[in-house]
Motif scaffolding. Structure first.
Motif, short mmCIF file in Angstrom:
data_model
loop_
_atom_site.label_atom_id
_atom_site.label_comp_id
_atom_site.label_asym_id
_atom_site.label_seq_id
_atom_site.Cartn_x
_atom_site.Cartn_y
_atom_site.Cartn_z
N THR A 10 14.55 3.05 -13.42
CA THR A 10 13.91 4.34 -13.14
C THR A 10 12.44 4.24 -13.54
OG1 THR A 10 14.23 5.37 -15.31
CG2 THR A 10 16.09 5.46 -13.76
N PRO A 11 11.64 5.30 -13.30
CA PRO A 11 10.22 5.23 -13.65
C PRO A 11 9.92 5.21 -15.13
CG PRO A 11 10.58 6.84 -11.91
CD PRO A 11 11.93 6.47 -12.43
N SER A 12 10.86 5.69 -15.99
CA SER A 12 10.52 5.83 -17.40
C SER A 12 11.78 5.97 -18.25
CB SER A 12 9.62 7.06 -17.61
OG SER A 12 9.30 7.24 -18.97
N ILE A 13 11.67 5.58 -19.52
CA ILE A 13 12.76 5.84 -20.47
C ILE A 13 12.68 7.25 -21.02
CG2 ILE A 13 13.02 3.41 -21.07
CD1 ILE A 13 11.49 4.03 -23.70
N ASP A 14 11.57 7.95 -20.78
CA ASP A 14 11.40 9.35 -21.14
C ASP A 14 11.63 10.22 -19.90
OD1 ASP A 14 10.55 10.00 -23.96
OD2 ASP A 14 9.12 8.40 -23.54
N PRO A 15 11.98 11.48 -20.09
CA PRO A 15 12.20 12.35 -18.93
C PRO A 15 10.91 12.65 -18.19
CG PRO A 15 12.28 13.63 -20.95
CD PRO A 15 12.24 12.19 -21.36
N MET A 16 11.04 12.95 -16.90
CA MET A 16 9.89 13.34 -16.10
C MET A 16 9.25 14.59 -16.70
SD MET A 16 8.13 12.50 -13.55
CE MET A 16 6.71 13.24 -12.76
N GLY A 17 7.93 14.59 -16.80
CA GLY A 17 7.22 15.73 -17.34
C GLY A 17 6.94 15.64 -18.82
N MET A 63 10.61 3.94 -2.87
CA MET A 63 9.84 4.22 -1.66
C MET A 63 10.12 5.61 -1.10
SD MET A 63 8.02 1.49 -1.40
CE MET A 63 7.28 1.57 0.23
N GLN A 64 10.92 6.41 -1.79
CA GLN A 64 11.17 7.79 -1.38
C GLN A 64 10.51 8.75 -2.37
OE1 GLN A 64 15.29 8.71 -0.47
NE2 GLN A 64 15.72 6.58 0.02
N GLU A 65 10.10 9.91 -1.89
CA GLU A 65 9.45 10.89 -2.76
C GLU A 65 10.34 11.31 -3.92
OE1 GLU A 65 7.93 14.26 -0.72
OE2 GLU A 65 6.69 13.10 0.66
N SER A 66 11.64 11.34 -3.68
CA SER A 66 12.57 11.80 -4.71
C SER A 66 12.66 10.85 -5.90
CB SER A 66 13.96 11.99 -4.10
OG SER A 66 14.41 10.82 -3.45
N TYR A 67 12.18 9.61 -5.75
CA TYR A 67 12.25 8.64 -6.83
C TYR A 67 11.56 9.16 -8.09
CZ TYR A 67 11.88 4.22 -9.38
OH TYR A 67 11.95 3.23 -10.34
N TYR A 68 10.40 9.79 -7.92
CA TYR A 68 9.62 10.28 -9.05
C TYR A 68 9.81 11.77 -9.33
CZ TYR A 68 6.91 5.99 -9.76
OH TYR A 68 6.53 4.71 -10.06
N ALA A 69 10.63 12.45 -8.56
CA ALA A 69 10.81 13.89 -8.77
C ALA A 69 11.42 14.17 -10.14
CB ALA A 69 11.66 14.49 -7.66
N ASN A 108 0.81 -1.21 0.00
CA ASN A 108 0.00 0.00 0.00
C ASN A 108 0.85 1.27 0.00
OD1 ASN A 108 -2.72 -0.97 -0.09
ND2 ASN A 108 -2.49 -1.69 2.01
N ASP A 109 2.12 1.13 0.29
CA ASP A 109 3.03 2.27 0.29
C ASP A 109 3.82 2.40 -1.02
OD1 ASP A 109 2.39 2.99 2.95
OD2 ASP A 109 3.75 1.44 3.69
N THR A 110 3.56 1.52 -1.98
CA THR A 110 4.28 1.56 -3.25
C THR A 110 4.08 2.91 -3.94
OG1 THR A 110 4.17 -0.83 -3.61
CG2 THR A 110 4.40 0.57 -5.57
N PRO A 111 5.16 3.58 -4.32
CA PRO A 111 5.01 4.86 -5.02
C PRO A 111 4.48 4.64 -6.43
CG PRO A 111 7.31 4.20 -4.99
CD PRO A 111 6.58 3.20 -4.14
N VAL A 112 3.75 5.61 -6.93
CA VAL A 112 3.22 5.53 -8.29
C VAL A 112 3.56 6.80 -9.05
CG1 VAL A 112 1.34 3.96 -7.70
CG2 VAL A 112 0.95 6.42 -7.57
N TYR A 113 3.54 6.69 -10.36
CA TYR A 113 3.85 7.84 -11.21
C TYR A 113 2.86 8.97 -10.91
CZ TYR A 113 5.85 10.03 -15.38
OH TYR A 113 6.52 10.86 -16.25
N PRO A 114 3.33 10.21 -10.80
CA PRO A 114 2.43 11.33 -10.45
C PRO A 114 1.19 11.38 -11.34
CG PRO A 114 4.70 12.05 -10.41
CD PRO A 114 4.73 10.65 -10.94
N GLY A 115 0.04 11.47 -10.69
CA GLY A 115 -1.23 11.49 -11.40
C GLY A 115 -1.90 10.14 -11.48
N THR A 116 -1.18 9.08 -11.09
CA THR A 116 -1.73 7.73 -11.11
C THR A 116 -2.42 7.42 -9.79
OG1 THR A 116 0.03 6.98 -12.59
CG2 THR A 116 -1.15 5.29 -11.38
N GLU A 117 -3.52 6.69 -9.87
CA GLU A 117 -4.24 6.31 -8.66
C GLU A 117 -3.38 5.38 -7.82
OE1 GLU A 117 -8.49 4.23 -7.36
OE2 GLU A 117 -8.14 4.85 -9.44
N PRO A 118 -3.31 5.59 -6.51
CA PRO A 118 -2.47 4.76 -5.64
C PRO A 118 -2.92 3.30 -5.65
CG PRO A 118 -3.09 6.78 -4.52
CD PRO A 118 -3.92 6.71 -5.76
N LEU A 119 -1.98 2.43 -5.38
CA LEU A 119 -2.25 1.01 -5.22
C LEU A 119 -3.00 0.77 -3.92
CD1 LEU A 119 -1.68 -2.08 -5.73
CD2 LEU A 119 0.52 -1.69 -4.61
#
Length: 214
Positions: free
Chosen positions: A151-158, A120-126, A13-24
């Motif tokens: 990392t979260p993506s092969i494209d840059p954040m944003g 699991m840290q906020e900075s992961y998706y920053a 339940n604490d798994t981070p998700v990509y910004p804008g995604t509904e939490p697990l």
């Protein structure tokens, strides 16, 4: 007998998700003391945790995971050591160059940036390191089955038009994101396996990603 290394983050339940995604959400609906069995409800987006993207994730009418032969999810792999990159820096061909012969032969290229240490840290998706266009075009032009990254993506954040995804998906490649433990595979020969759930029109899926070593 092969040794198996798990490359997958544990879902909770604490798994981070990509910004804008509904939490697990993981909820125990039935318990052994009450019902004689345990059953758990999993409510999550198809791109949660360590997951696989199909071309149908970005490209309209492109192939989805359920339509692919299961052999597409296994293959000879090589880890590319990209440690030292900072947030918003690109993985370029200079990281592949010293391993070019092995990279040409690999069916999957997995990029190790060390970013999984921030899971699991906020900075992961920053913001995070991502793939440069020269690397993506190389993967597309050399007939890879897919690419993976810690990392979260092969494209840059944003990014809103996802150009790196578009290039690899146009070539029919798979993308596996949020991998773990890649640092243990630097310099090793292994088979990569990543099995998605088989549901209709699967644009993506959480996976259990593993490395099979002799």
């Amino acid at each position: 007998m092969k040794r198996v290394l798990d490359l997958t983050h544990t879902l909770s339940n604490d798994t981070p998700v990509y910004p804008g995604t509904e939490p697990l959400s993981i909820t125990v609906h039935n318990t052994i003391p009450k019902d004689g069995y345990q059953e758990t409800m999993l409510h999550m987006n198809s791109h949660t945790g360590t997951h696989m993207d199909a071309p149908g994730h970005i490209l309209e009418n492109a192939v989805t995971l359920d339509k692919m032969d299961i052999g597409r999810f296994f293959g000879k792999a090589l880890v590319i050591d990209c440690t030292g990159l900072k947030a918003d820096e690109q993985i370029t061909m200079k990281y592949i160059g010293p391993l070019r012969e092995a990279a040409d032969e690999a069916e999957f290229l997995l990029f190790y940036t060390g970013w999984s240490r921030l899971w699991m840290q906020e900075s992961y998706y920053a913001s995070f390191p991502y793939c440069g266009e020269d690397v993506i075009r190389y993967c597309a032009e050399t007939g890879k089955k897919g690419i993976g990254i810690d990392t979260p993506s092969i494209d840059p954040m944003g990014s809103t038009d996802f150009p790196m995804h578009c290039i690899v998906f146009g070539a029919g490649l798979l993308v596996i994101e949020n991998l773990a433990n890649l640092g243990q595979l630097i310099g090793k020969d292994f088979t990569f396996g990543s099995l998605p759930l088989k549901y209709e029109n699967a644009d993506g899926s959480p996976v259990r990603a593993v490395a099979l070593l002799d």
